[in-house]
Scaffold this active site. Structure first.
Site, PDB file in Angstrom:
ATOM      1  N   THR A 132       5.186   7.238   2.596  1.00 12.04           N
ATOM      2  CA  THR A 132       4.178   8.280   2.859  1.00 12.04           C
ATOM      3  C   THR A 132       3.919   8.348   4.373  1.00 12.04           C
ATOM      4  O   THR A 132       2.848   7.956   4.842  1.00 12.04           O
ATOM      5  CB  THR A 132       2.845   7.981   2.116  1.00 12.04           C
ATOM      6  OG1 THR A 132       2.403   6.655   2.484  1.00 12.04           O
ATOM      7  CG2 THR A 132       2.984   8.054   0.614  1.00 12.04           C
ATOM      8  N   PRO A 137       2.120  -6.132  22.401  1.00  9.33           N
ATOM      9  CA  PRO A 137       3.088  -6.773  21.500  1.00  9.33           C
ATOM     10  C   PRO A 137       4.364  -5.936  21.366  1.00  9.33           C
ATOM     11  O   PRO A 137       4.316  -4.715  21.481  1.00  9.33           O
ATOM     12  CB  PRO A 137       2.335  -6.827  20.168  1.00  9.33           C
ATOM     13  CG  PRO A 137       1.312  -5.746  20.243  1.00  9.33           C
ATOM     14  CD  PRO A 137       0.941  -5.608  21.689  1.00  9.33           C
ATOM     15  N   ASP A 145     -10.153   2.061  29.112  1.00  3.05           N
ATOM     16  CA  ASP A 145     -10.647   2.715  30.329  1.00  3.05           C
ATOM     17  C   ASP A 145      -9.715   3.820  30.804  1.00  3.05           C
ATOM     18  O   ASP A 145      -9.744   4.206  31.978  1.00  3.05           O
ATOM     19  CB  ASP A 145     -10.826   1.681  31.445  1.00  3.05           C
ATOM     20  CG  ASP A 145      -9.491   1.116  31.924  1.00  3.05           C
ATOM     21  OD1 ASP A 145      -8.462   1.337  31.248  1.00  3.05           O
ATOM     22  OD2 ASP A 145      -9.472   0.463  32.980  1.00  3.05           O
ATOM     23  N   SER A 170      -6.771   3.766  31.533  1.00 10.13           N
ATOM     24  CA  SER A 170      -5.769   3.378  32.543  1.00 10.13           C
ATOM     25  C   SER A 170      -4.374   3.814  32.106  1.00 10.13           C
ATOM     26  O   SER A 170      -3.517   4.095  32.938  1.00 10.13           O
ATOM     27  CB  SER A 170      -5.799   1.866  32.787  1.00 10.13           C
ATOM     28  OG  SER A 170      -5.652   1.156  31.575  1.00 10.13           O
ATOM     29  N   ASP A 182      -2.702   5.464   4.715  1.00 15.24           N
ATOM     30  CA  ASP A 182      -3.037   4.784   3.456  1.00 15.24           C
ATOM     31  C   ASP A 182      -2.578   3.328   3.565  1.00 15.24           C
ATOM     32  O   ASP A 182      -2.229   2.879   4.657  1.00 15.24           O
ATOM     33  CB  ASP A 182      -2.347   5.502   2.274  1.00 15.24           C
ATOM     34  CG  ASP A 182      -0.843   5.625   2.475  1.00 15.24           C
ATOM     35  OD1 ASP A 182      -0.277   4.945   3.362  1.00 15.24           O
ATOM     36  OD2 ASP A 182      -0.205   6.415   1.751  1.00 15.24           O
ATOM     37  N   HIS A 186      -2.774   0.839  23.180  1.00 12.61           N
ATOM     38  CA  HIS A 186      -2.210   0.347  24.438  1.00 12.61           C
ATOM     39  C   HIS A 186      -3.245   0.396  25.561  1.00 12.61           C
ATOM     40  O   HIS A 186      -3.331  -0.508  26.383  1.00 12.61           O
ATOM     41  CB  HIS A 186      -0.972   1.158  24.839  1.00 12.61           C
ATOM     42  CG  HIS A 186       0.255   0.755  24.084  1.00 12.61           C
ATOM     43  ND1 HIS A 186       1.505   0.729  24.660  1.00 12.61           N
ATOM     44  CD2 HIS A 186       0.428   0.352  22.805  1.00 12.61           C
ATOM     45  CE1 HIS A 186       2.394   0.330  23.756  1.00 12.61           C
ATOM     46  NE2 HIS A 186       1.770   0.103  22.628  1.00 12.61           N
ATOM     47  N   ASP A 187      -4.035   1.465  25.580  1.00 14.54           N
ATOM     48  CA  ASP A 187      -5.057   1.564  26.615  1.00 14.54           C
ATOM     49  C   ASP A 187      -6.003   0.364  26.529  1.00 14.54           C
ATOM     50  O   ASP A 187      -6.257  -0.316  27.526  1.00 14.54           O
ATOM     51  CB  ASP A 187      -5.848   2.872  26.467  1.00 14.54           C
ATOM     52  CG  ASP A 187      -6.845   3.052  27.599  1.00 14.54           C
ATOM     53  OD1 ASP A 187      -6.549   2.592  28.725  1.00 14.54           O
ATOM     54  OD2 ASP A 187      -7.915   3.643  27.390  1.00 14.54           O
TER      55      ASP A 187
HETATM   56  C1  HEM Z   1       0.962  -6.119  15.857  1.00 12.12           C
HETATM   57  C2  HEM Z   1       1.775  -5.899  16.836  1.00 12.12           C
HETATM   58  C3  HEM Z   1       2.403  -4.567  17.125  1.00 12.12           C
HETATM   59  C4  HEM Z   1       3.694  -4.369  17.493  1.00 12.12           C
HETATM   60  C5  HEM Z   1       4.740  -5.452  17.711  1.00 12.12           C
HETATM   61  C6  HEM Z   1       3.888  -2.948  17.618  1.00 12.12           C
HETATM   62  C7  HEM Z   1       5.073  -2.358  18.006  1.00 12.12           C
HETATM   63  C8  HEM Z   1       5.332  -1.010  17.921  1.00 12.12           C
HETATM   64  C9  HEM Z   1       6.610  -0.399  18.230  1.00 12.12           C
HETATM   65  C10 HEM Z   1       7.834  -1.144  18.730  1.00 12.12           C
HETATM   66  C11 HEM Z   1       6.501   0.919  17.954  1.00 12.12           C
HETATM   67  C12 HEM Z   1       7.584   1.977  18.109  1.00 12.12           C
HETATM   68  C13 HEM Z   1       7.511   2.666  19.433  1.00 12.12           C
HETATM   69  C14 HEM Z   1       8.631   3.640  19.645  1.00 12.12           C
HETATM   70  O1  HEM Z   1       9.765   3.355  19.275  1.00 12.12           O
HETATM   71  O2  HEM Z   1       8.368   4.721  20.180  1.00 12.12           O
HETATM   72  C15 HEM Z   1       5.158   1.154  17.503  1.00 12.12           C
HETATM   73  C16 HEM Z   1       4.660   2.376  17.126  1.00 12.12           C
HETATM   74  C17 HEM Z   1       3.363   2.587  16.744  1.00 12.12           C
HETATM   75  N1  HEM Z   1       2.334   1.669  16.788  1.00 12.12           N
HETATM   76 FE1  HEM Z   1       2.534  -0.318  17.016  1.00 12.12          FE
HETATM   77  N2  HEM Z   1       2.726  -2.304  17.329  1.00 12.12           N
HETATM   78  C18 HEM Z   1       1.788  -3.253  17.025  1.00 12.12           C
HETATM   79  C19 HEM Z   1       0.465  -3.019  16.724  1.00 12.12           C
HETATM   80  C20 HEM Z   1      -0.095  -1.771  16.615  1.00 12.12           C
HETATM   81  C21 HEM Z   1      -1.518  -1.520  16.467  1.00 12.12           C
HETATM   82  C22 HEM Z   1      -2.602  -2.584  16.452  1.00 12.12           C
HETATM   83  C23 HEM Z   1      -1.663  -0.174  16.359  1.00 12.12           C
HETATM   84  C24 HEM Z   1      -2.919   0.636  16.190  1.00 12.12           C
HETATM   85  C25 HEM Z   1      -4.015   0.220  15.629  1.00 12.12           C
HETATM   86  C26 HEM Z   1      -0.342   0.404  16.426  1.00 12.12           C
HETATM   87  C27 HEM Z   1      -0.065   1.734  16.295  1.00 12.12           C
HETATM   88  C28 HEM Z   1       1.201   2.280  16.362  1.00 12.12           C
HETATM   89  C29 HEM Z   1       1.493   3.648  15.991  1.00 12.12           C
HETATM   90  C30 HEM Z   1       0.512   4.650  15.418  1.00 12.12           C
HETATM   91  C31 HEM Z   1       2.849   3.847  16.246  1.00 12.12           C
HETATM   92  C32 HEM Z   1       3.636   5.150  16.061  1.00 12.12           C
HETATM   93  C33 HEM Z   1       3.592   5.957  17.324  1.00 12.12           C
HETATM   94  C34 HEM Z   1       4.236   7.326  17.185  1.00 12.12           C
HETATM   95  O3  HEM Z   1       4.593   7.757  16.103  1.00 12.12           O
HETATM   96  O4  HEM Z   1       4.350   8.000  18.206  1.00 12.12           O
HETATM   97  N3  HEM Z   1       0.577  -0.586  16.618  1.00 12.12           N
HETATM   98  N4  HEM Z   1       4.457  -0.033  17.504  1.00 12.12           N
END
Ligand code: HEM
Ligand SMILES: *[C@@H]1O[C@H](CO)[C@@H](O)[C@H](O)[C@H]1NC(C)=O
Ligand SMILES: *[C@@H]1O[C@H](CO)[C@@H](O)[C@H](O)[C@H]1NC(C)=O
Ligand SMILES: *[C@@H]1O[C@H](CO)[C@@H](O)[C@H](O)[C@H]1NC(C)=O
Ligand SMILES: *[C@@H]1O[C@H](CO)[C@@H](O)[C@H](O)[C@H]1NC(C)=O
Ligand SMILES: *[C@@H]1O[C@H](CO)[C@@H](O)[C@H](O)[C@H]1NC(C)=O
Length: 329
Positions: free
Chosen positions: A248, A166, A76, A78, A253, A68-69
């Site tokens: 997992t 996103p 940065d 932010s 993985d 997100h940053d």
């Molecule tokens: C491709 C589009 C993406 C969408 C639509 C998306 C959306 C989301 C959403 C809705 C959540 C759940 C947040 C919550 O309920 O607290 C989430 C969690 C997460 N996202 Fe994404 N994300 C995307 C891409 C990415 C990318 C590129 C990364 C990192 C390289 C990423 C890493 C994560 C991680 C690690 C979590 C879990 C956070 C936690 O357990 O606290 N996401 N994402």
């Protein structure tokens, strides 16, 4: 005389052109803190190792905050800035989707340790980049180089979040337009989405796939039943959340991609990567070959860490990661 000064100017311009064209606004280096903060790597590694052992959700939380940053104003820090009476900060936009407190905590812990060891030297943006890499390796993911020398930005605006991050209801096309803006290809977007091999999402993010008219028949039915049970009170208890990778959940993985092919993708946006003809070949590739996923993920993370980085002209080393050094900015 006139000719010679003209020539000087001419040569000066010629000499500048290549550097303007080739050098990025800020160039980062691997050993940026070697002299100024020799214990930087060690302090980060030790702090994240302790924290991850205490709180296993730290790795996923930090990865998400880093992502997100970088997608908002560049990498940065932010995202770390707190709201004050003059400014509503990024992290307090309703779309922050409850960015995990553990990630903010890990940066604070590292910053505190570093300010004792080498005060005023290491940026919060670099702390976030380096700790994310270390945490990914701790949970089993690939190692990659983190170049350093980012400075912390001067702006953090909640209203800029929408449209730049996103969301689960995005189509592949919507997501791609955001990734493209940040310089990523479709394949890199799929590789980075593999970050969902760790961590969790709150029920509100996928409840429309479970209940009501838009329930998704492509969700595995036993998985859907378990999620319905977990989320039955989600409108009342907003803390309920499910693992993004139910098989997992704590391990980095390629299971996320295998899941997508079996109807075990949690978010609509996850499942969309499998349904879409453009992205499915990459899902198949990474589901079949973890090495290919790790290599591409590592390269894409290095690239993510370079997005919109700030230098001395447009950044600072914050004394506290959640405050700009000057008030009222
Ligand atoms: C491709 C589009 C993406 C969408 C639509 C998306 C959306 C989301 C959403 C809705 C959540 C759940 C947040 C919550 O309920 O607290 C989430 C969690 C997460 N996202 Fe994404 N994300 C995307 C891409 C990415 C990318 C590129 C990364 C990192 C390289 C990423 C890493 C994560 C991680 C690690 C979590 C879990 C956070 C936690 O357990 O606290 N996401 N994402
Ligand atoms: C996210 O935003 C909400 C609503 O503005 C706020 O209550 C919450 O504290 C924020 N979360 C974080 C981690 O800053
Ligand atoms: C999509 O999801 C975001 C974040 O959860 C939400 O704010 C927005 O209203 C949703 N848009 C639509 C069209 O449902
Ligand atoms: C919500 O659910 C969590 C986890 O089961 C529980 O710890 C918490 O007390 C619940 N909160 C409310 C308000 O029911
Ligand atoms: C995807 O490919 C299949 C088979 O090749 C085709 O039937 C379908 O119309 C395509 N879908 C889209 C959205 O392009
Ligand atoms: C998996 O991907 C790696 C890296 O791209 C490649 O070297 C290897 O040959 C692939 N393995 C298989 C079985 O295709």
């Amino acid at each position: 005389m006139l000719t010679s000064s003209f020539l000087n100017v001419f040569f000066l311009v010629l000499a500048l052109v290549p550097s303007i064209l080739s050098a990025p606004a800020t160039s980062l280096t691997k050993d940026y803190y070697q002299k100024s903060c020799p214990d930087f790597s060690k302090i980060v590694r030790e702090t994240v190792t302790t924290k991850q052992a205490q709180q296993p959700t730290t790795a996923a939380g930090t990865l998400r905050v880093f992502f997100h940053d970088c997608f908002l104003e560049g990498c940065d820090a932010s995202v770390l800035v707190a709201t004050n009476s003059f400014n509503k900060a990024e992290r307090d936009d309703e779309l922050n989707e409850s960015l995990p407190g553990d990630a903010f905590d890990i940066v604070t812990r590292i910053k505190t340790a570093l300010e004792l060891s080498c005060p005023g030297v290491v940026s919060c943006a670099d702390i976030l980049a380096q700790s994310t890499r270390d945490l990914i390796t701790i949970v089993g993911g690939p190692f990659y180089e983190v170049k350093l020398g980012r400075k912390d930005g001067f702006e953090s605006k909640a209203h800029k979040v929408r449209g730049n991050i996103p969301t689960a209801n995005h189509t592949v096309h919507d997501m791609m337009s955001i990734f493209k803006k940040n310089g990523f290809t479709l394949k890199e977007m799929v590789a980075l989405s593999g970050g969902h091999t760790v961590g969790f999402a709150h029920c509100i993010e996928f409840s429309n796939r479970l209940f009501g008219p838009r329930a998704d028949p492509e969700l595995d039915s036993r998985y859907a039943d378990r999620l319905k049970d977990l989320c039955k009170h989600y409108t009342v208890n907003k803390t309920m959340a499910a693992f993004l990778d139910p098989i997992t959940p704590g391990k980095f993985d390629n299971m996320y991609f295998k899941n997508l092919k079996r109807g075990l993708g949690l978010l609509a946006s996850d499942h969309a990567l499998f349904k879409d003809n453009g992205t499915r070949p990459f899902v198949d590739l990474y589901a079949d070959n973890q090495t290919a996923f790790f290599e591409d993920f590592a390269r894409a993370m290095e690239k993510l860490g370079m997005v919109g980085v700030k230098g001395d002209k447009d950044g600072e080393v914050r004394r506290k990661c959640d405050h700009f050094n000057k008030l009222n900015v």
